[in-house]
Scaffold this motif. Structure first.
Motif, PDB file in Angstrom:
ATOM      1  N   ARG A   1       0.831  -1.195   0.000  1.00  0.00           N
ATOM      2  CA  ARG A   1       0.000   0.000   0.000  1.00  0.00           C
ATOM      3  C   ARG A   1       0.869   1.250   0.000  1.00  0.00           C
ATOM      4  N   ALA A   2       0.375   2.284  -0.640  1.00  0.00           N
ATOM      5  CA  ALA A   2       1.118   3.542  -0.676  1.00  0.00           C
ATOM      6  C   ALA A   2       0.995   4.237   0.671  1.00  0.00           C
ATOM      7  N   PHE A   3       2.128   4.762   1.156  1.00  0.00           N
ATOM      8  CA  PHE A   3       2.147   5.488   2.425  1.00  0.00           C
ATOM      9  C   PHE A   3       2.175   6.984   2.120  1.00  0.00           C
TER      10      PHE A   3
ATOM     11  N   TYR B   1      10.609   5.222   2.662  1.00  0.00           N
ATOM     12  CA  TYR B   1      10.274   4.095   1.781  1.00  0.00           C
ATOM     13  C   TYR B   1       8.763   3.905   1.807  1.00  0.00           C
ATOM     14  N   PRO B   2       8.039   4.736   1.040  1.00  0.00           N
ATOM     15  CA  PRO B   2       6.591   4.870   1.265  1.00  0.00           C
ATOM     16  C   PRO B   2       5.733   3.738   0.694  1.00  0.00           C
ATOM     17  N   VAL B   3       6.108   2.504   0.938  1.00  0.00           N
ATOM     18  CA  VAL B   3       5.250   1.379   0.565  1.00  0.00           C
ATOM     19  C   VAL B   3       5.145   0.480   1.792  1.00  0.00           C
TER      20      VAL B   3
END
Lengths: 391, 292
Positions: B117-119, B211-213
């Motif tokens: 998911r995208a953060f 690390y936006p996942v």
């Protein structure tokens, strides 16, 4: 008395022999339909792929039969559900032959397809898979080509080569960088093909960086790449990695255009900010956003019949059916009888010479029976996947 | 200039490892437990931030919810899973920790599915890049380093200068003697988990912003590497965890930048093996004599 019994038994056995003979004679004389096998997993873990392919095939032959069939004959589809298992696929192949099919569309996933092709090679049964992408499907371990086996999808590494040509010819890139996953065959295959084509076209690959599977930090690789200022950066991996790379590439001050392949599909759902990928390109076998008439007609018809959006497997299934139908037509025109060895050879020869427009692109075959066809290029513009065109 | 950029990358990565390693080290120091669920608490923190932000669109609330969520979760785990085993052999405790780790991963998969998911990282730390000379440094890198260093300074103060810190050090030194001196063992241990998971919460936000996942296995490799950092610095030692974290971060970046990225993970674990062979107590660990 004993003699009488033995004579009766002998007579009965002789009768049974004749009974066995009468069957094939009957089916040969029928000839009003062309029997075609569909080998696919319709239940089990990979059923979603199998049903999509089978739907595409069914749609095509329904349309074809409604329009009068091939040479006045209707095409009868006989499907066999192999549940995604190689052993069941081999049983299914035998079953379909017993039912008198002249050619087979299938299988769907790689392992069952390879299991079947080693069998069908001996019978010279024409086969076309819509979705098995491994090189080993059409080429044996010894390097010999399975002459009876074709596919309507392109093999994975082909996309690497496509993107190198696209970068060089369309984007006029002079320098390129590659960032690939050392733990993924998919990624390595695409990277190798990209490097090979780049070398042929004079596209200078000035940076070749890698990471191990499962890595999340690409900062130091991207810093190295950014320092060399390439025109394009090719990232052949799946969307969750691309989402991380996109963010870190921006932080590293990288200005190169990002390029990818079909692993990027749905990347915009995972990247937090679509603007990070603005202006990037990736290729795919098929896109519902494709505005060409063939695709739009297919999408409309498919939706009307199945009430669902056709995915890549459905489109490639439709194409496999289209290629097979064209080859069957050639064999029929030659006046051959369905099911005979000459007929099968004629179908194979016709498939090898395929040169036609399908839904997913224009198809011709190379020496390994892999299609050389156009890919759909998707351009990320304004935070959305836009169809750029065929390439 | 390239070297300097890589150095900053290393400090950034190292500061996250250091924050996580502190959690490992403090818990080990006090109850001799290798808390393998620590990485997964960070993973859960990522989801807490994601869910809170999605519901409220308030970045500050998301950060607070992450930290509070991590603390509550860690204390609950300590009470439910670890406390009943305090008198049990250490191996039982270790196996329980691995069990908790698996439980958290699968729970996350059940609740939020296995899909990445995208953060919303740019909503928490704006995406700004500074150009200094030929150097480009993003705001998130600066924030990561600054917040980590500030947390470590605060932790040092807490442990060295406060009464609770004194109690923690005493329990770590000798649990039974500390108990005899009137220190409440249970509350001291709980407090240690609170501090460790507070740092994990901060680490979680910082990690996800870089690390936006977010996915259910986010914590496994991060946890393992932080564990290596803790052992390298000397497990149980607070300054050791910081030194170990930065050492691993810098070494990783250095290794990758010279083109050996495929070997980076192998190198990290090779460092652990070499350290255990040469100096099993790590850079700053105390040598412990087995009590008879």
């Amino acid at each position: 008395m004993k003699k009488v019994v033995s004579i009766v038994i002998a007579l009965m056995m002789a009768l049974m022999l004749f009974a066995g003979c009468s069957k094939p004679a009957q089916s040969a004389s029928a000839g009003a339909t062309i029997k075609l096998g569909v080998l696919a997993p319709l239940t089990g873990d990979v059923a979603q792929y199998g049903t999509a392919v089978a739907n595409g095939v069914t749609l095509f032959f329904e349309q074809l039969n409604a329009a009068g069939g091939i040479n006045g004959k209707q095409v009868e589809l006989i499907s066999y559900d192999e549940e995604g298992a190689p052993d069941k696929a081999v049983v299914g192949y035998g079953d379909l032959l017993d039912k008198g099919v002249t050619a087979i569309i299938g299988d769907v996933t790689t392992a069952p397809t390879i299991a079947v092709v080693t069998e069908s090679q001996a019978d010279n049964t024409p086969m076309i898979t819509a979705s098995a992408t491994a090189a080993a499907v059409t080429v044996s371990e010894t390097g010999a080509v399975y002459t009876n086996m074709f596919r309507s999808c392109f093999i994975d590494p082909f996309q690497g080569s496509k993107m190198a040509s696209f970068a060089s010819e369309i984007l006029s890139a002079k320098t390129a960088a590659v960032l690939f996953n050392t733990g993924s065959d998919y990624s390595i295959g695409l990277k190798d093909a990209f490097l090979e084509t780049a070398a042929e076209l004079g596209l200078d690959v000035i940076s070749n960086e890698s990471f191990s599977d499962g890595a999340t930090d690409f900062q130091s690789q991207l810093t190295n790449i950014a320092a060399k200022k390439p025109d394009v950066l090719f990232v052949p991996d799946y969307y969750s990695v691309v989402a991380l790379v996109a963010k870190q590439a921006k932080d590293a001050g990288l200005t190169a255009t990002l390029l990818g392949a079909d692993g990027w599909d749905s990347v915009l759902n995972t990247v937090e900010d679509a603007s990070l990928l603005e202006g990037s390109y990736y290729c795919s076998g098929y896109s519902t956003k494709d505005t060409t008439e063939a695709v739009q007609t297919f999408v409309t018809n498919y939706k009307a019949k199945f009430n669902a959006e056709p995915n890549m497997f459905a489109a490639q299934g439709y194409d496999a059916a289209m290629i097979m139908a064209a080859a069957l037509t050639k064999a029929e025109e030659a006046g051959l009888e369905a099911g005979t060895a000459e007929y099968k050879q004629a179908v194979i020869d016709a498939m090898k010479a395929t040169n036609m427009d399908c839904v997913t692109g224009h198809v011709t075959y190379d020496e390994f029976n892999n299609p050389e066809k156009t890919a759909a290029i998707i351009n990320i513009v304004g935070g959305d996947d836009q169809f750029w065109g065929k390439f | 200039m390239l070297f300097l950029s890589q150095l900053i990358n290393g400090l950034q990565l190292g500061s996250i490892y250091a924050l996580v390693a502190l959690g490992y080290s403090m818990v080990y120091g006090i109850i001799m437990l290798l808390n393998f669920a620590h990485g997964d608490i960070i993973m859960m923190g990522g989801y807490f931030a994601l869910v809170t932000y999605a519901a409220s669109s308030n970045p500050l609330l998301a950060v607070v919810a992450t930290i509070v969520g991590c603390v509550v979760l860690a204390v609950a785990i300590e009470k439910v899973a670890y406390k009943p085993l305090r008198q049990a052999p250490r191996i039982s405790l270790l196996i329980t920790a691995i069990g908790i780790s698996l439980f958290l991963q699968n729970a996350a998969q059940l609740i939020w599915t296995a899909n990445s998911r995208a953060f919303p990282s740019t909503s928490i730390i704006p995406s700004i890049t500074f150009k200094v000379g030929g150097l480009s440094i993003s705001l998130s890198v600066l924030v990561t380093i600054a917040v980590s260093v500030a947390s470590m300074v605060a932790l040092t103060f807490l442990v060295q200068k406060t009464k609770m810190g004194k109690a923690m050090r005493a329990v770590s030194e000798d649990t039974e003697a500390a108990q005899l001196m009137g220190i409440n063992i249970n509350s001291t241990i709980t407090f240690t988990f609170v501090i460790g998971s507070f740092l994990a919460g901060i680490g979680s936000v910082l990690y996800c912003c870089r690390y936006p996942v977010v996915n259910p296995t986010l914590g496994s490799l991060l946890g393992l590497k932080a564990f290596v950092a803790a052992v390298l610095g000397g497990i149980g030692s607070i300054p050791g965890a910081v030194v170990g974290g930065f050492a691993i971060g810098l070494a990783e970046v250095l290794f990758t930048s010279i083109g050996l990225s495929a070997w980076t993970d192998a190198m990290v674990f090779a460092v652990l093996i070499i350290m255990l062979l040469i100096k099993p107590t790590g850079f700053m660990g105390r040598s412990m004599t087995e009590k008879v």
